[in-house]
Design a protein around this motif. Structure first.
Motif, PDB file in Angstrom:
ATOM      1  N   ASP A 107       0.934  -1.204   0.012  1.00 52.22           N
ATOM      2  CA  ASP A 107       0.055  -0.180   0.132  1.00 52.22           C
ATOM      3  C   ASP A 107       0.933   1.370   0.102  1.00 52.22           C
ATOM      4  OD1 ASP A 107       0.910  -0.283   2.665  1.00 52.22           O
ATOM      5  OD2 ASP A 107      -0.942  -0.459   3.556  1.00 52.22           O
ATOM      6  N   GLU A 108       2.013   1.166  -0.093  1.00 54.65           N
ATOM      7  CA  GLU A 108       3.148   2.268  -0.300  1.00 54.65           C
ATOM      8  C   GLU A 108       3.681   2.345  -1.796  1.00 54.65           C
ATOM      9  OE1 GLU A 108       5.243   2.700   4.188  1.00 54.65           O
ATOM     10  OE2 GLU A 108       6.191   1.258   2.615  1.00 54.65           O
ATOM     11  N   VAL A 109       3.368   1.405  -2.419  1.00 54.94           N
ATOM     12  CA  VAL A 109       3.792   1.451  -3.739  1.00 54.94           C
ATOM     13  C   VAL A 109       3.272   2.389  -4.749  1.00 54.94           C
ATOM     14  CG1 VAL A 109       4.104  -0.351  -5.886  1.00 54.94           C
ATOM     15  CG2 VAL A 109       4.406  -0.965  -3.727  1.00 54.94           C
ATOM     16  N   GLU A 110       3.913   2.896  -5.566  1.00 53.71           N
ATOM     17  CA  GLU A 110       3.402   4.006  -6.487  1.00 53.71           C
ATOM     18  C   GLU A 110       3.673   3.514  -7.853  1.00 53.71           C
ATOM     19  OE1 GLU A 110       4.785   8.209  -5.371  1.00 53.71           O
ATOM     20  OE2 GLU A 110       5.719   7.128  -3.790  1.00 53.71           O
ATOM     21  N   MET A 111       2.645   3.739  -8.685  1.00 56.39           N
ATOM     22  CA  MET A 111       2.734   3.455 -10.081  1.00 56.39           C
ATOM     23  C   MET A 111       3.638   4.503 -10.839  1.00 56.39           C
ATOM     24  SD  MET A 111       1.697   1.248 -12.445  1.00 56.39           S
ATOM     25  CE  MET A 111       0.532   0.491 -11.326  1.00 56.39           C
ATOM     26  N   GLY A 112       4.316   3.702 -11.740  1.00 53.30           N
ATOM     27  CA  GLY A 112       5.349   4.487 -12.412  1.00 53.30           C
ATOM     28  C   GLY A 112       6.625   4.697 -11.772  1.00 53.30           C
ATOM     29  N   PRO A 159       0.016  -1.680 -14.288  1.00 52.32           N
ATOM     30  CA  PRO A 159      -0.703  -2.379 -13.803  1.00 52.32           C
ATOM     31  C   PRO A 159      -0.720  -3.810 -13.909  1.00 52.32           C
ATOM     32  CG  PRO A 159      -1.801  -0.515 -14.771  1.00 52.32           C
ATOM     33  CD  PRO A 159      -0.547  -0.622 -15.368  1.00 52.32           C
ATOM     34  N   ALA A 160      -0.888  -4.720 -12.963  1.00 50.77           N
ATOM     35  CA  ALA A 160      -0.758  -6.133 -12.765  1.00 50.77           C
ATOM     36  C   ALA A 160      -2.043  -6.719 -13.409  1.00 50.77           C
ATOM     37  CB  ALA A 160      -0.538  -6.762 -11.709  1.00 50.77           C
ATOM     38  N   ALA A 219      -4.546  -2.090  -3.694  1.00 41.75           N
ATOM     39  CA  ALA A 219      -4.353  -2.942  -4.947  1.00 41.75           C
ATOM     40  C   ALA A 219      -5.285  -2.627  -6.157  1.00 41.75           C
ATOM     41  CB  ALA A 219      -4.046  -4.247  -4.869  1.00 41.75           C
ATOM     42  N   HIS A 220      -6.614  -2.696  -5.806  1.00 39.07           N
ATOM     43  CA  HIS A 220      -7.652  -2.374  -6.671  1.00 39.07           C
ATOM     44  C   HIS A 220      -7.554  -0.907  -7.180  1.00 39.07           C
ATOM     45  CE1 HIS A 220      -9.513  -6.088  -7.232  1.00 39.07           C
ATOM     46  NE2 HIS A 220      -9.291  -6.316  -5.924  1.00 39.07           N
ATOM     47  N   ASP A 221      -7.117   0.000  -6.591  1.00 43.14           N
ATOM     48  CA  ASP A 221      -7.175   1.506  -6.652  1.00 43.14           C
ATOM     49  C   ASP A 221      -5.813   1.796  -7.489  1.00 43.14           C
ATOM     50  OD1 ASP A 221      -9.231   1.835  -5.442  1.00 43.14           O
ATOM     51  OD2 ASP A 221      -8.311   2.556  -3.547  1.00 43.14           O
TER      52      ASP A 221
END
Length: 757
Positions: A181-186, A192-193, A217-219
């Motif tokens: 929940d700390e992971v940032e896209m990009g 996205p997986a 994860a869904h967001d």
């Protein structure tokens, strides 16, 4: 001089998953992660602060766990000790879980795609996904872009790198040392997986942060309508009657039955001393013969991992009872459907569900597994005396789910039953203890032993000052009840001000006059004659019980001996000490289920995990030179158990003397034929030397954890030496030494003079 920059200011404490032991053990129990800034290099590297608590003093200190080079094969002692106390090893030895996940991952990943693994641990699920990815791609994928593993705890992340390297998977899987929940896209992942695999489940299902992890994860991390393993989880429950479960939370009724004049929970303040209203993980199968089932299993909540879960919801259930009885508890478990086709299941149901011929409410019999320790059933205690019900009665149950847990309310025709409302008189005085402590406080034999021993001691002399050095409100009330003249001083190192307020609130019910009890808000090491009004102590007493240390190894309660030693200058010449002695005992046991759960790892669904054994504290099938840890367990909950010898005395701890090194040796002769998997250790507390009043914390007691030391290999034993085969033994020798500086107990065992530890 080193300088540290806080990495995530809003997440100071980062607790690793699967911690099962209390905070007062001599192990690092919480972690602060920092980025270390080198004064000579702009490159940042990760290190960690871990909290180390000394069981003999209660003192704590922060220690720096250095990040070692990834090529370094040596694992730091602090990391090794910590991970050995978690349930990772037990989980990885769960062959049913491993096989179910492997089959579900193979069924779910049908084409090349991006897969994320949340809470990756040793990377087992990530490796399963990467292997399937190679198969569906028709070639090996080694750019690390298809499988991303999230593991926030640094020592576990380092272990995962070792496991991946051993299996030639280090180029196929990208590791991110962050909570998901700390992971940032990009920033942390490139896209996205399409598939998510995860196993962030505890016995209650939600306690390891499942809901916020799925929401984030869904967001952020997943495509719309992703595939997931697991696919669905369903929570089931059952209404039960059990006098044993009642004793674990209903102290008031037990005191009424005992009638010894003590009132830890007086009428009108029934909930002032009790348990926290929550679900408790327990091996309910171990008490199946004492449980009366009052309903069929019923479905409570369902969670679909492929959809964003709600943070909170409530449902009303109407359950038809099948027998007359009193509802003392609600037992719950869950069933995982791991694949979308509905062919692969895993269940944590108790054995009476597994063996039931009627599977209509629990159809997935193929998902049941053998005993394991990392997932148990859960118990929700119905407050006070429970709820009386008749057969074929409709019981109205309200289930409430929040972001981390599930709770229940029984409802009557008039609404929520009054027993669920907190007593307004309790206020901030209420003390929450573990169910086992409530159970032992209501135990007639336990109370009688202390009352008798204290009475005999007080009658033997004129006592002016009595000092309670542990967290026992029980003994404080005992002394005030038995002596109307002695001044009682209590320390309460863990309960602190709450215990003082509690005693004030129950004083009248126990006929305690104002000023009879004084609570000192100091550590024992800081006490002086000024705190005792210039008088020396005539009596020291303890259970010994230290709040937060209930699940520790038995000898870690020798903190009492350490504190009694620190008090030496303040003691009168004829001071009475209770308990006066501790006796370390052991017996040989057959523990096949526990041994199987702690055995060393080798091939797990085609992946080599042998490099994990030392760090995870494996016991069974190790090289004879490797020494597995001694761990605390409620032995009666450890699956199949059998005592193979009588209890043997190893060493004594004499509390009339200052704490010192102790050594002991004993010969354990087997009295039963069978397979010995290890030895169980405990302490018997001698309260009254003259009258031999003893409190035993051995396997016969359900309220104390014992220390279990498993053999590297099981051994066949036979009590009749003359008829022993060459592969059988008739006795063993155990040597033990206690270190008063660290509180550690070093144990060595020789089976017919062939050392195995």
């Amino acid at each position: 001089m080193r300088k540290f920059l806080l990495y995530k200011p809003y997440q100071i404490l980062n607790l690793p998953q699967r911690i099962s032991l209390p905070q007062s053990l001599l192990i690092p129990v919480s972690t602060i992660f920092f980025n270390r800034i080198s004064l000579t290099s702009p490159v940042m590297s990760t290190c960690a602060f871990q909290l180390k608590l000394d069981p003999l003093t209660g003192n704590s200190e922060w220690i720096v766990v250095e990040e070692q080079d990834e090529q370094d094969e040596v694992v730091g002692n602090n990391q090794n000790t910590f991970l050995a106390t978690t349930s990772y090893l037990d989980m990885l030895n769960d062959t049913y879980r491993n096989m179910a996940y492997r089959r579900a991952i193979e069924n779910t990943i049908t084409e090349p795609c991006h897969v994320i693994d949340i809470g990756a641990g040793t990377g087992l699920l990530s490796m399963m996904a990467a292997r399937v990815m190679d198969e569906v791609s028709g070639s090996e994928v080694e750019d690390g872009r298809n499988v991303t593993a999230f593991e926030s705890y640094l020592p576990m992340g380092k272990l995962m790198r070792k496991v991946l390297k051993e299996n030639a998977m280090e180029k196929k899987i990208r590791i991110v040392h962050k909570r998901s929940d700390e992971v940032e896209m990009g920033v942390d992942i490139h896209s996205p997986a399409y598939v998510m695999v995860s196993e962030i489940l505890d016995s209650e299902l939600l306690g390891e942060g499942l809901i916020p992890s799925l929401q984030h994860a869904h967001d952020v991390l997943l495509v719309k309508n992703p595939k997931t393993v697991p696919y669905r989880a369903t929570i089931y429950g059952q209404l039960v009657e059990s006098s044993f479960l009642q004793k674990l939370h209903d102290l008031y009724s037990c005191e009424v039955e005992v009638s010894d004049g003590l009132h830890l929970v007086p009428f009108g303040s029934k909930r002032i001393l009790g348990i926290k209203p929550k679900q408790y993980a327990m091996q309910c199968s171990a008490m199946s013969k004492e449980i009366k089932l009052l309903s069929e299993p019923f479905r409570i909540f369902e969670f679909e991992f492929s959809k964003r879960p709600e943070s909170q919801r409530e449902i009303d259930l109407h359950i038809n009872t099948t027998k007359d009885g009193v509802i003392h508890a609600i037992i719950s478990w869950w069933v995982l459907q791991l694949d979308s086709t509905g062919h692969i299941f895993y269940s944590t149901a108790p054995e009476w569900i597994q063996s039931s011929k009627n599977q209509e409410s629990q159809p997935h019999i193929s998902g049941f597994q053998n005993w394991c320790d990392h997932w148990k059933q859960c118990v929700w205690f119905v407050p006070e005396i429970g709820s009386l019900t008749l057969r074929d009665t409709n019981v109205h149950l309200q289930a409430i789910q929040n972001i981390t847990s599930i709770s229940f309310r029984l409802k009557s025709n008039a609404g929520i039953e009054e027993s669920y409302h907190e007593n307004n008189n309790a206020g901030n005085y209420k003390i929450n203890l573990l169910p086992e402590r409530i159970g032992i406080y209501g135990d007639k034999d336990y109370r009688t032993a202390f009352l008798t021993a204290a009475r005999n001691t007080l009658q033997a002399g004129d006592f002016r000052f009595c000092l309670v050095v542990d967290d026992s409100v029980f003994l404080t009330i005992v002394l005030a009840h038995l002596s109307k003249t002695a001044q009682i001083i209590s320390i309460f190192p863990g309960l602190k001000e709450k215990a003082s307020a509690y005693l004030d609130s129950v004083a009248n019910a126990n006929d305690i006059a104002n000023g009879r009890i004084e609570v000192l808000g100091k550590r024992v090491s800081s006490l002086s004659l000024n705190d005792l009004h210039g008088e020396k102590v005539d009596m020291i007493i303890a259970e010994p019980f230290y709040y937060g240390n209930e699940g520790a190894l038995p000898w870690q309660n020798l903190r009492f001996w350490k504190e009694r030693t620190l008090l030496d200058p303040l003691l009168s010449e004829d001071v009475r000490i209770m308990p006066c002695k501790g006796i370390l005992k052991a017996c040989a046991m057959s523990l096949p289920d526990l041994w199987r759960s702690r055995m060393s790892l080798n091939d797990i669904e085609g992946f080599d995990h042998s490099c994990s054994n030392e760090m995870l504290g494996a016991c069974g099938n190790l090289h004879p030179t490797l020494n597995g840890p001694c761990l605390p367990y409620f032995v009666w909950q450890c699956g199949v158990i059998e005592e193979l010898s009588e209890a043997s005395l190893i060493m004594e701890f004499d509390f009339s003397e200052p704490i010192r090194h102790c050594f002991g040796k004993t010969k354990i002769v087997f009295t039963e034929s069978g397979v010995c998997h290890g030895f169980v250790f405990w302490i018997d507390w001698v309260l009254d030397k003259r009258n031999l009043t003893v409190i035993s914390t051995g396997p016969v007691s359900r309220y104390w954890k014992q220390g279990v030391k498993l053999l590297s290999k099981p051994v066949a034993v036979n009590p009749t030496s003359s008829s022993c085969r060459k592969d059988e033994i008739s006795y063993t020798e155990i040597d033990a030494s206690f270190n008063p500086t660290t509180g550690e107990l070093d144990i060595k065992c020789n089976l017919n003079h062939s050392q195995i530890w």
